[in-house]
Design a protein around this motif. Structure first.
Motif, PDB file in Angstrom:
ATOM      1  N   PHE A 192       0.867  -1.210  -0.036  1.00 23.32           N
ATOM      2  CA  PHE A 192      -0.126  -0.058  -0.099  1.00 23.32           C
ATOM      3  C   PHE A 192       0.848   1.381  -0.138  1.00 23.32           C
ATOM      4  O   PHE A 192       0.310   2.268  -0.538  1.00 23.32           O
ATOM      5  N   ALA A 193       1.896   1.352   0.634  1.00 22.52           N
ATOM      6  CA  ALA A 193       2.801   2.443   0.654  1.00 22.52           C
ATOM      7  C   ALA A 193       4.006   2.671  -0.239  1.00 22.52           C
ATOM      8  O   ALA A 193       4.136   3.715  -0.627  1.00 22.52           O
ATOM      9  N   PHE A 194       4.385   1.717  -0.918  1.00 18.29           N
ATOM     10  CA  PHE A 194       5.524   1.881  -1.802  1.00 18.29           C
ATOM     11  C   PHE A 194       4.986   1.167  -3.261  1.00 18.29           C
ATOM     12  O   PHE A 194       4.095   0.234  -3.360  1.00 18.29           O
ATOM     13  N   ASP A 195       5.803   1.510  -4.396  1.00 17.38           N
ATOM     14  CA  ASP A 195       5.662   1.327  -5.813  1.00 17.38           C
ATOM     15  C   ASP A 195       7.354   0.605  -6.112  1.00 17.38           C
ATOM     16  O   ASP A 195       8.214   1.127  -5.784  1.00 17.38           O
TER      17      ASP A 195
ATOM     18  N   GLN B 138       9.392  -1.329  -3.201  1.00 23.42           N
ATOM     19  CA  GLN B 138       8.386  -2.300  -2.543  1.00 23.42           C
ATOM     20  C   GLN B 138       8.957  -3.715  -2.734  1.00 23.42           C
ATOM     21  O   GLN B 138       8.672  -4.381  -1.699  1.00 23.42           O
ATOM     22  N   VAL B 139       9.732  -3.957  -3.780  1.00 24.58           N
ATOM     23  CA  VAL B 139      10.140  -5.177  -3.883  1.00 24.58           C
ATOM     24  C   VAL B 139      11.047  -5.667  -2.944  1.00 24.58           C
ATOM     25  O   VAL B 139      11.362  -6.721  -2.386  1.00 24.58           O
ATOM     26  N   LEU B 140      12.069  -4.514  -2.661  1.00 27.58           N
ATOM     27  CA  LEU B 140      13.317  -4.789  -1.998  1.00 27.58           C
ATOM     28  C   LEU B 140      12.776  -5.007  -0.530  1.00 27.58           C
ATOM     29  O   LEU B 140      13.573  -5.910   0.332  1.00 27.58           O
ATOM     30  N   ILE B 141      11.877  -4.070  -0.123  1.00 30.77           N
ATOM     31  CA  ILE B 141      11.372  -4.115   1.374  1.00 30.77           C
ATOM     32  C   ILE B 141      10.714  -5.296   1.515  1.00 30.77           C
ATOM     33  O   ILE B 141      10.994  -6.117   2.470  1.00 30.77           O
ATOM     34  N   SER B 142       9.947  -5.738   0.548  1.00 32.45           N
ATOM     35  CA  SER B 142       9.048  -7.161   0.726  1.00 32.45           C
ATOM     36  C   SER B 142      10.319  -8.461   0.859  1.00 32.45           C
ATOM     37  O   SER B 142      10.022  -9.344   1.671  1.00 32.45           O
ATOM     38  N   ILE B 143      11.201  -8.277   0.280  1.00 35.63           N
ATOM     39  CA  ILE B 143      12.169  -9.294  -0.004  1.00 35.63           C
ATOM     40  C   ILE B 143      12.957  -9.523   1.697  1.00 35.63           C
ATOM     41  O   ILE B 143      12.994 -10.344   2.367  1.00 35.63           O
TER      42      ILE B 143
END
Length: 54
Positions: free
Chosen positions: A21-24, A28-33
Motif C-alpha cells: 500500500f505504501a510503496f511502488d 516495494q520489492v526490496l522491502i518485501s524481500i
C-alpha cells in the motif's frame, strides 16, 4: 529470546503487508524481500526452538 523472535515475526508480517500500500516498484520489492527473509528466519527459529511433546 522467544519473545524477541515473536516480535520480529509480527513486525515483519505487518511491514510486509503494508508495503504493497505504501510503496511502488523496486522499493516495494526490496522491502518485501527483506521482510520476507526476516519472517522466514524468525519462523524457522521459532519452529526449531519449540518444545517437543511425546
Amino acid at each position: 529470546m522467544k519473545a524477541l523472535l515473536w516480535l520480529v515475526l509480527a513486525i515483519a508480517l505487518v511491514v510486509n503487508v503494508s508495503t504493497s500500500f505504501a510503496f511502488d516498484g523496486v522499493q516495494q520489492v526490496l522491502i518485501s524481500i527483506a521482510t520476507g527473509i526476516a519472517t522466514l528466519g524468525s519462523g524457522t527459529a521459532l519452529f526449531l526452538m519449540r518444545e517437543k511433546h511425546a
